[in-house]
Design a protein around this motif. Structure first.
Motif, PDB file in Angstrom:
ATOM      1  N   LYS A 161       0.823  -1.208   0.000  1.00 14.50           N
ATOM      2  CA  LYS A 161       0.000   0.000   0.000  1.00 14.50           C
ATOM      3  C   LYS A 161       0.859   1.260   0.000  1.00 14.50           C
ATOM      4  N   GLU A 162       1.992   1.205   0.678  1.00 10.81           N
ATOM      5  CA  GLU A 162       2.894   2.356   0.667  1.00 10.81           C
ATOM      6  C   GLU A 162       3.480   2.589  -0.719  1.00 10.81           C
ATOM      7  N   ILE A 163       3.796   1.483  -1.412  1.00 11.17           N
ATOM      8  CA  ILE A 163       4.301   1.610  -2.785  1.00 11.17           C
ATOM      9  C   ILE A 163       3.221   2.199  -3.689  1.00 11.17           C
ATOM     10  N   SER A 164       1.962   1.825  -3.424  1.00 15.73           N
ATOM     11  CA  SER A 164       0.871   2.354  -4.248  1.00 15.73           C
ATOM     12  C   SER A 164       0.783   3.872  -4.138  1.00 15.73           C
ATOM     13  N   GLU A 165       1.127   4.435  -2.968  1.00 17.30           N
ATOM     14  CA  GLU A 165       1.112   5.885  -2.806  1.00 17.30           C
ATOM     15  C   GLU A 165       2.171   6.543  -3.681  1.00 17.30           C
ATOM     16  N   LEU A 166       3.261   5.831  -3.893  1.00 18.10           N
ATOM     17  CA  LEU A 166       4.340   6.375  -4.730  1.00 18.10           C
ATOM     18  C   LEU A 166       3.943   6.403  -6.206  1.00 18.10           C
ATOM     19  N   LEU A 167       2.907   5.648  -6.572  1.00 18.11           N
ATOM     20  CA  LEU A 167       2.477   5.564  -7.965  1.00 18.11           C
ATOM     21  C   LEU A 167       1.354   6.540  -8.295  1.00 18.11           C
ATOM     22  N   VAL A 168       0.960   7.354  -7.332  1.00 19.32           N
ATOM     23  CA  VAL A 168      -0.059   8.368  -7.584  1.00 19.32           C
ATOM     24  C   VAL A 168       0.593   9.513  -8.347  1.00 19.32           C
ATOM     25  N   MET A 169       0.164   9.708  -9.599  1.00 20.70           N
ATOM     26  CA  MET A 169       0.773  10.723 -10.472  1.00 20.70           C
ATOM     27  C   MET A 169      -0.312  11.516 -11.181  1.00 20.70           C
ATOM     28  N   ASP A 170      -0.020  12.744 -11.482  1.00 17.74           N
ATOM     29  CA  ASP A 170      -0.968  13.597 -12.188  1.00 17.74           C
ATOM     30  C   ASP A 170      -0.237  14.312 -13.333  1.00 17.74           C
ATOM     31  N   PRO A 171      -0.580  13.979 -14.586  1.00 19.94           N
ATOM     32  CA  PRO A 171      -1.554  12.960 -14.993  1.00 19.94           C
ATOM     33  C   PRO A 171      -1.003  11.547 -14.794  1.00 19.94           C
ATOM     34  N   PRO A 172      -1.890  10.545 -14.753  1.00 19.53           N
ATOM     35  CA  PRO A 172      -1.436   9.165 -14.517  1.00 19.53           C
ATOM     36  C   PRO A 172      -0.686   8.592 -15.709  1.00 19.53           C
ATOM     37  N   ARG A 173      -0.008   7.480 -15.462  1.00 14.56           N
ATOM     38  CA  ARG A 173       0.744   6.792 -16.512  1.00 14.56           C
ATOM     39  C   ARG A 173       0.315   5.324 -16.566  1.00 14.56           C
ATOM     40  N   ASN A 174       0.567   4.706 -17.707  1.00 16.10           N
ATOM     41  CA  ASN A 174       0.329   3.268 -17.809  1.00 16.10           C
ATOM     42  C   ASN A 174       1.328   2.523 -16.938  1.00 16.10           C
ATOM     43  N   ILE A 175       0.833   1.561 -16.168  1.00 20.75           N
ATOM     44  CA  ILE A 175       1.668   0.791 -15.260  1.00 20.75           C
ATOM     45  C   ILE A 175       1.410  -0.693 -15.495  1.00 20.75           C
ATOM     46  N   VAL A 176       2.475  -1.450 -15.730  1.00 23.99           N
ATOM     47  CA  VAL A 176       2.374  -2.890 -15.973  1.00 23.99           C
ATOM     48  C   VAL A 176       3.036  -3.624 -14.816  1.00 23.99           C
ATOM     49  N   ILE A 177       2.287  -4.533 -14.191  1.00 28.26           N
ATOM     50  CA  ILE A 177       2.824  -5.345 -13.097  1.00 28.26           C
ATOM     51  C   ILE A 177       3.025  -6.758 -13.634  1.00 28.26           C
ATOM     52  N   SER A 178       4.244  -7.279 -13.498  1.00 24.88           N
ATOM     53  CA  SER A 178       4.554  -8.603 -14.043  1.00 24.88           C
ATOM     54  C   SER A 178       5.145  -9.502 -12.969  1.00 24.88           C
ATOM     55  N   GLY A 179       4.772 -10.786 -13.027  1.00 24.41           N
ATOM     56  CA  GLY A 179       5.312 -11.771 -12.107  1.00 24.41           C
ATOM     57  C   GLY A 179       6.340 -12.649 -12.788  1.00 24.41           C
ATOM     58  N   HIS A 180       7.379 -13.064 -12.037  1.00 20.36           N
ATOM     59  CA  HIS A 180       8.457 -13.901 -12.570  1.00 20.36           C
ATOM     60  C   HIS A 180       8.819 -14.971 -11.538  1.00 20.36           C
ATOM     61  N   THR A 181       9.225 -16.145 -12.009  1.00 19.14           N
ATOM     62  CA  THR A 181       9.631 -17.230 -11.120  1.00 19.14           C
ATOM     63  C   THR A 181      11.006 -17.753 -11.518  1.00 19.14           C
ATOM     64  N   ASP A 182      11.531 -18.692 -10.731  1.00 14.89           N
ATOM     65  CA  ASP A 182      12.737 -19.400 -11.157  1.00 14.89           C
ATOM     66  C   ASP A 182      12.323 -20.576 -12.033  1.00 14.89           C
ATOM     67  N   ASN A 183      13.265 -21.462 -12.333  1.00 12.86           N
ATOM     68  CA  ASN A 183      12.965 -22.565 -13.260  1.00 12.86           C
ATOM     69  C   ASN A 183      12.624 -23.879 -12.559  1.00 12.86           C
ATOM     70  N   VAL A 184      12.374 -23.835 -11.251  1.00 16.39           N
ATOM     71  CA  VAL A 184      11.981 -25.048 -10.535  1.00 16.39           C
ATOM     72  C   VAL A 184      10.520 -25.348 -10.863  1.00 16.39           C
ATOM     73  N   PRO A 185      10.225 -26.528 -11.420  1.00 13.48           N
ATOM     74  CA  PRO A 185       8.839 -26.835 -11.815  1.00 13.48           C
ATOM     75  C   PRO A 185       7.899 -26.832 -10.610  1.00 13.48           C
ATOM     76  N   ILE A 186       6.667 -26.436 -10.851  1.00 16.09           N
ATOM     77  CA  ILE A 186       5.645 -26.461  -9.816  1.00 16.09           C
ATOM     78  C   ILE A 186       4.371 -27.071 -10.391  1.00 16.09           C
ATOM     79  N   GLN A 187       3.726 -27.918  -9.604  1.00 22.11           N
ATOM     80  CA  GLN A 187       2.450 -28.497 -10.027  1.00 22.11           C
ATOM     81  C   GLN A 187       1.657 -28.843  -8.776  1.00 22.11           C
ATOM     82  N   THR A 188       0.745 -27.953  -8.415  1.00 20.56           N
ATOM     83  CA  THR A 188      -0.085 -28.127  -7.235  1.00 20.56           C
ATOM     84  C   THR A 188      -1.549 -28.086  -7.657  1.00 20.56           C
TER      85      THR A 188
END
Length: 257
Positions: A161-188
Motif C-alpha cells: 500500500k505504501e508503494i501504491s502511494e508512490l504511484l499516484v501521479m498527475d496525470p497518470p501513466r500506464n503501469i504494468v505489473i509482471s510476475g516472474h519465477t525461477d525454473n523449478v517446476p511447480i504443479q499443485t
C-alpha cells in the motif's frame, strides 16, 4: 573416261534474326529473377530503389548489366537517418530514449521511490532502474509471498500500500505489473505451472495496489512470464532467488524520439 565434275556444296545462309528478341527476353528474365531474389532480404526502402531500377530496365533506360549490384547505393541522407535511429535504440541504460521532460519526470519518481527504499531499509529487497521501456521497480518475491503461494503476506500488505502511494501521479501513466519465477517446476492443485503462479502473483499484488482509491484501474495491467525472463542464471540458489520477483513498469507518456 570423262572427268567427273566436282560437286560444289553451297552453304545456305541461316537466318539468325530470332536471336535478338530471344536475347532481350533472357535479359528481362535475368533482371526479374535478380530483383525477386534481392527483394526477399531487403527492407522497404531498398525494395523501392530496386523497383525503380526494374522500371528503368523495362522502359528502355539503364540496363541491368550496367550495375555491379542489384540496386544502387543508398543516398547519404537515408544512411545517416538509419544510423541515427540505430544509435538511439542501442543506448544501454535507456536514458535519452524518450523526451528530456519525460526523462526528468521519471527521474523524479525514481528519486522518490529510492528515498522510500532507504527510509524503510529495503535496499536488498527493492530496486529501481530507468530503462528504455520506462521506470522499473523490482521487488523480490520473498518480500511479498511464501514459497509456492500467490497470496501477498499479511505483514507485507502495508509495504504494497505504501508503494501504491508512490504511484499516484498527475496525470497518470500506464503501469504494468509482471510476475516472474525461477525454473523449478511447480504443479499443485492451485498452479499447474510457473506461468500460472507468476500471473496470479502479479494479479493479487495489483489488487492490493488498487485498493488505493487515488489510482485508476484503467491505467493498470498485469502479466506473468513464469521462468522465461530471468535476470540471472538459475544455476545457484542466489540466482533463483533473484529471478523470483514482481516488477512494476511505469511507462513514459511520450513516444520514442
Amino acid at each position: 573416261m570423262a572427268r567427273r565434275k566436282k560437286l560444289k556444296h553451297h552453304e545456305e545462309h541461316i537466318d539468325e534474326s530470332w536471336l535478338i528478341p530471344y536475347a532481350d527476353l533472357l535479359t528481362l528474365l535475368l533482371a526479374l529473377f535478380i530483383v525477386l531474389f534481392a527483394s526477399s532480404s531487403v527492407d522497404a526502402n531498398k525494395f523501392q530503389q530496386m523497383s525503380n531500377v526494374f522500371n528503368q530496365i523495362f522502359s528502355g533506360g539503364t540496363g541491368v548489366m550496367d550495375y555491379p549490384a542489384p540496386v544502387p547505393k543508398a543516398s547519404s541522407s537515408s544512411t545517416d537517418k538509419e544510423e541515427k535511429t540505430a544509435e538511439t535504440l542501442k543506448k544501454a541504460d535507456g536514458k535519452g530514449s524518450f523526451g528530456q521532460q519525460e526523462q526528468k519526470e521519471l527521474g523524479e519518481i525514481q528519486d522518490r521511490v529510492n528515498q522510500y527504499i532507504q527510509k524503510k531499509q529495503l535496499t536488498d529487497k527493492i530496486g529501481t532502474n530507468l530503462t528504455e521501456e520506462g521506470l522499473l521497480l523490482t521487488i523480490r518475491d520473498n518480500v511479498l509471498f511464501e514459497s509456492g503461494s500467490a497470496e501477498v503476506r499479511e505483514i507485507h500488505k502495508g509495504i504494497s500500500k505504501e508503494i501504491s502511494e508512490l504511484l499516484v501521479m498527475d496525470p497518470p501513466r500506464n503501469i504494468v505489473i509482471s510476475g516472474h519465477t525461477d525454473n523449478v517446476p511447480i504443479q499443485t492443485y492451485q498452479f499447474s505451472s510457473n506461468w500460472d503462479l507468476s500471473v496470479m502473483r502479479a494479479v493479487n499484488f495489483m489488487k492490493i495496489m488498487l485498493e488505493n482509491g487515488k489510482l485508476d484501474p484503467e491505467w493498470f495491467s498485469a502479466t506473468g512470464f513464469g521462468e522465461f525472463k530471468p535476470i540471472t542464471s538459475n544455476d545457484s540458489a542466489t540466482g533463483k532467488s533473484k529471478n523470483r520477483r514482481v516488477e512494476i513498469l511505469i511507462k513514459p507518456r511520450t513516444p520514442l524520439e
